[in-house]
Design a protein around this motif. Structure first.
Motif, PDB file in Angstrom:
ATOM      1  N   VAL B  48      -1.402  -0.587 -12.347  1.00  0.00           N
ATOM      2  CA  VAL B  48      -1.037   0.813 -12.514  1.00  0.00           C
ATOM      3  C   VAL B  48      -1.286   1.589 -11.214  1.00  0.00           C
ATOM      4  O   VAL B  48      -0.684   2.613 -10.971  1.00  0.00           O
ATOM      5  CB  VAL B  48      -1.851   1.413 -13.680  1.00  0.00           C
ATOM      6  N   LEU B  49      -2.182   1.055 -10.372  1.00  0.00           N
ATOM      7  CA  LEU B  49      -2.604   1.818  -9.197  1.00  0.00           C
ATOM      8  C   LEU B  49      -1.953   1.377  -7.896  1.00  0.00           C
ATOM      9  O   LEU B  49      -1.742   2.195  -7.017  1.00  0.00           O
ATOM     10  CB  LEU B  49      -4.121   1.715  -9.038  1.00  0.00           C
ATOM     11  N   LEU B  50      -1.682   0.077  -7.756  1.00  0.00           N
ATOM     12  CA  LEU B  50      -1.300  -0.436  -6.443  1.00  0.00           C
ATOM     13  C   LEU B  50      -0.042  -1.292  -6.486  1.00  0.00           C
ATOM     14  O   LEU B  50       0.301  -1.865  -7.504  1.00  0.00           O
ATOM     15  CB  LEU B  50      -2.415  -1.342  -5.884  1.00  0.00           C
ATOM     16  N   HIS B  51       0.591  -1.379  -5.335  1.00  0.00           N
ATOM     17  CA  HIS B  51       1.664  -2.337  -5.129  1.00  0.00           C
ATOM     18  C   HIS B  51       1.046  -3.742  -5.077  1.00  0.00           C
ATOM     19  O   HIS B  51       0.001  -3.920  -4.452  1.00  0.00           O
ATOM     20  CB  HIS B  51       2.343  -2.011  -3.789  1.00  0.00           C
ATOM     21  N   PRO B  52       1.677  -4.739  -5.720  1.00  0.00           N
ATOM     22  CA  PRO B  52       1.045  -6.071  -5.779  1.00  0.00           C
ATOM     23  C   PRO B  52       0.727  -6.673  -4.411  1.00  0.00           C
ATOM     24  O   PRO B  52      -0.220  -7.458  -4.292  1.00  0.00           O
ATOM     25  CB  PRO B  52       2.092  -6.925  -6.492  1.00  0.00           C
ATOM     26  N   ASP B  53       1.502  -6.286  -3.377  1.00  0.00           N
ATOM     27  CA  ASP B  53       1.241  -6.841  -2.050  1.00  0.00           C
ATOM     28  C   ASP B  53      -0.155  -6.499  -1.539  1.00  0.00           C
ATOM     29  O   ASP B  53      -0.689  -7.177  -0.671  1.00  0.00           O
ATOM     30  CB  ASP B  53       2.247  -6.278  -1.037  1.00  0.00           C
ATOM     31  N   PHE B 199       9.273   4.192 -12.397  1.00  0.00           N
ATOM     32  CA  PHE B 199       8.679   4.631 -11.140  1.00  0.00           C
ATOM     33  C   PHE B 199       8.723   3.488 -10.140  1.00  0.00           C
ATOM     34  O   PHE B 199       8.544   2.328 -10.498  1.00  0.00           O
ATOM     35  CB  PHE B 199       7.232   5.060 -11.343  1.00  0.00           C
ATOM     36  N   VAL B 200       8.952   3.832  -8.888  1.00  0.00           N
ATOM     37  CA  VAL B 200       8.994   2.838  -7.822  1.00  0.00           C
ATOM     38  C   VAL B 200       7.806   3.076  -6.898  1.00  0.00           C
ATOM     39  O   VAL B 200       7.494   4.215  -6.548  1.00  0.00           O
ATOM     40  CB  VAL B 200      10.306   2.962  -7.023  1.00  0.00           C
ATOM     41  N   LEU B 201       7.142   2.003  -6.527  1.00  0.00           N
ATOM     42  CA  LEU B 201       6.001   2.113  -5.605  1.00  0.00           C
ATOM     43  C   LEU B 201       6.347   1.448  -4.282  1.00  0.00           C
ATOM     44  O   LEU B 201       6.986   0.414  -4.255  1.00  0.00           O
ATOM     45  CB  LEU B 201       4.784   1.362  -6.147  1.00  0.00           C
ATOM     46  N   THR B 202       5.900   2.056  -3.173  1.00  0.00           N
ATOM     47  CA  THR B 202       5.916   1.292  -1.926  1.00  0.00           C
ATOM     48  C   THR B 202       4.513   0.887  -1.536  1.00  0.00           C
ATOM     49  O   THR B 202       4.308  -0.080  -0.829  1.00  0.00           O
ATOM     50  CB  THR B 202       6.519   2.092  -0.761  1.00  0.00           C
ATOM     51  N   CYS B 203       3.524   1.657  -1.971  1.00  0.00           N
ATOM     52  CA  CYS B 203       2.157   1.357  -1.545  1.00  0.00           C
ATOM     53  C   CYS B 203       1.202   1.505  -2.710  1.00  0.00           C
ATOM     54  O   CYS B 203       0.603   0.549  -3.161  1.00  0.00           O
ATOM     55  CB  CYS B 203       1.786   2.289  -0.403  1.00  0.00           C
ATOM     56  N   CYS B 204       1.071   2.717  -3.209  1.00  0.00           N
ATOM     57  CA  CYS B 204       0.170   2.931  -4.339  1.00  0.00           C
ATOM     58  C   CYS B 204       0.733   4.073  -5.184  1.00  0.00           C
ATOM     59  O   CYS B 204       1.754   4.641  -4.857  1.00  0.00           O
ATOM     60  CB  CYS B 204      -1.234   3.256  -3.856  1.00  0.00           C
TER      61      CYS B 204
END
Lengths: 345, 266
Positions: B48-53, B199-204
């Motif tokens: 929920v908080l971070l991009h998996p990378d 929602f789309v994440l790039t980082c967090c």
């Protein structure tokens, strides 16, 4: 209630993302604090003012410290005789031009690589230019706090890096000099001047045994983590609050103007005082609503001057120097950021 | 009843060993942060908080913090046993916050993080942040344009990226769509339209931005409350919404699903 949940999630996400980088930053700064000898470094610096300023700006690669760690290092550099251009260049650029910060910025702005590149270019140019400006002051001591300038060798002793306190290098009889002396053999005496005293008590920890070094490193890491972590919490809380509580129309109207957005972000950078290792994540939370130039101004100006930093700078420089630094850095950041907004964004 | 004179506490010299509270606080803070980060990892809430990378970063930070906590705690114990008093080996530092405050704030945040379960953003945030079916100017580079993916395998973000590259909606008419997302009721749309969104994440989570596609229903959208998760199957068509021709899903099947473990797309 949902708003509150969003704010908490946002806040925790910023903290969780920033904590590893903060940890890395303090680890690096603690390791290098103990294993890099500044004196050797200063001896290797170019004497030309412009090159010196550039080299000083790049020293950050050896001391990956953020703006809280760099003032003590800059102070040690000055006291060990680094030219003003080197010290000021380092002071302004080191928090940005270092591997940890560049990586963190890249992590945050992966899909806007121009932000990462321009952050480096702008910080480097501004720091070098200001360092160069300061090099016109041949004797930097009048600019410093008296308790520091007293500890510094006079610039006339030739190469300050090789300045040896027990051998003042002048032909004046030691009897005519004031100071504290240790009498050794008859006829020989050892001048215990301030500079020596300083070296004796606060010498670079490089010379200590390994076990003591590791203990110092652990202590330093925990101490920096505690101090910077507290600021990080405040910064993340402000970012989360602004995103959730301030109406989007206000943020958009502020954030889309080419000039207002830059001013807003520069003031925010001053106030928030967030550590440069993690400030990219803070800026990221404004990425969709603020102009690229304003994000850059935040990322360039924040590490140079902020509220927390001013307190630290006061321990080194006299107030008027801080005003110069502030004005020069602020104006150049503004101009660069405006160029980006008008020609790129 | 005569009151007994209150017994005066005998003034004792504090003979108890000196406890370095700041160090105790440090150890507690390090442990709490380590445990919190590892808890998010193990319960999967890190999604929920971070991009998996970047999850490995947070996970290793958790381990390192626990390690630091052990080292610091061990140091503290040996010092207490030796009664050697306080170690003043601090470097010169000046900060905005008094050190004990910093520790207390950090400890407080970690305890809060241990108690609180982060929740993924929902439709009201999407509305507040403004949903786009074009990625805004700051996000113009499509990072992953999967040209050969079969239409029914595209996720919402794949559709939006495809549209970004070739925006003419008619080009996609009658292509099959099969997407999952949560429901948004955009206030100025007619009652038979809803938005299926992600929602789309790039980082967090701080840079989460919503993307969505309109869905044209046969009845009222009130059947599907906002924030319900749906799997939408159907075909693509073109409709005019918000005074603009848009790609719209005309569903053949709408299935309510539970919120996926990983609510974001990347």
């Amino acid at each position: 209630m949902n708003q509150l949940n969003n704010a908490f999630t946002l806040f925790l996400s910023l903290m969780v993302e920033a904590m590893p980088f903060l940890l890395l930053g303090v680890a690096f700064s603690s390791i290098l604090l103990l294993f890099v000898d500044e004196r050797k470094l200063i001896a290797a610096m170019p004497r030309n003012p412009l090159l010196g300023a550039l080299a000083g700006s790049l020293v950050g690669f050896l001391f990956p410290v953020c703006e809280c760690g760099n003032v003590p290092v800059a102070r040690r550099l000055l006291m060990k005789g680094a030219p003003a251009s080197v010290a000021v260049g380092f002071l302004l650029a080191a928090p940005t031009i270092n591997p940890v910060v560049i990586w963190a910025t890249w992590t945050a702005f992966r899909d806007q690589p121009e932000i990462v590149v321009l952050r480096i270019v702008f910080s480097l140019s501004i720091a070098t230019l200001i360092g160069w400006t300061f090099s016109s002051q041949k004797d930097i001591r009048p600019l410093l706090q008296p308790n520091i300038s007293r500890l510094m060798p006079a610039p006339s002793t030739g190469n300050p890096a090789k300045d040896n306190p027990s051998n003042p290098g002048t032909s004046v009889s030691p009897l005519l000099q004031s100071g504290t002396y240790l009498l050794q053999q008859p006829g020989q005496m050892f001048q215990l001047d301030n500079s020596t005293a300083y070296d004796l008590f606060a010498s670079s920890p490089v010379s200590k045994p390994l076990a003591a070094k590791l203990k110092l490193m652990l202590d330093n890491m925990v101490q920096e983590l505690r101090e910077l972590g507290g600021i990080l919490v405040l910064g993340a809380a402000i970012a989360a609050f602004v995103q959730v509580a301030v109406p989007r129309e206000i943020i958009l109207s502020l954030g889309q103007g080419p000039i207002t957005s830059i001013l807003a972000m520069m003031i925010l950078a001053m106030v928030v005082s967030i550590c440069s290792t993690v400030d990219s994540f803070f800026a990221l939370s404004f990425a969709s609503t603020f102009t690229s130039g304003s994000l850059l101004s935040f990322l360039v100006f924040g590490p140079m001057i902020d509220l927390k930093n001013i307190g630290l700078l006061m321990t080194v420089f006299r107030p008027r120097v801080i005003v110069y630094l502030f004005a020069l850095a602020g104006q150049m950041t503004f101009v660069f950021a405006l160029l980006v907004n008008l020609h790129v964004g | 009843m005569p009151r007994k004179p209150r017994k005066q506490p005998i003034p004792q010299k504090p003979r108890s060993p000196f406890i370095p509270w700041r160090d105790v606080l440090d150890v507690l803070t390090l442990f709490a942060w380590g445990v919190m980060l590892l808890k998010y990892w193990l319960t999967g809430k890190l999604n929920v908080l971070l991009h998996p990378d970047y999850m490995w970063l947070s996970n290793s930070a958790g381990v390192v913090l626990l390690l630091l906590g052990f080292l610091k705690g061990w140091q503290l114990l040996t010092r207490l046993r030796r009664q050697s008093g306080r170690d003043l080996s601090s470097q010169t530092h000046t900060t905005l916050l008094p050190p004990n405050w910093s520790s207390a704030i950090l400890l407080g945040v970690a305890v809060f993080g241990l108690i609180y379960t982060p929740k993924a953003f929902a439709s009201d945030t999407a509305l507040q942040r403004g949903i786009t079916d074009t990625l805004t100017a700051t996000r113009s580079q499509p990072q992953r344009f999967v040209r050969n993916a079969a239409p029914e395998e595209r996720t919402i973000i794949d559709w939006v990226r495809t549209l970004n590259v070739y925006p003419e909606p008619d080009a996609y008419t009658a292509q099959r769509a099969n997407v999952t997302g949560f429901v948004i009721h955009p206030p100025d749309w007619p009652d038979n339209y809803l938005m299926i969104s992600r929602f789309v994440l790039t980082c967090c989570a701080a840079d989460a931005y919503p993307v969505g596609l309109p869905v044209k229903l046969s009845g009222s959208r009130s059947t599907y409350a906002p924030d319900t998760w749906l799997e939408v199957e159907g075909a693509m068509g073109t409709e005019t919404l918000d005074e603009r021709r848009q790609l719209v899903i005309e569903p053949t099947a709408l299935k309510q699903i539970s919120e996926p473990k990983n609510p974001y797309e990347y």
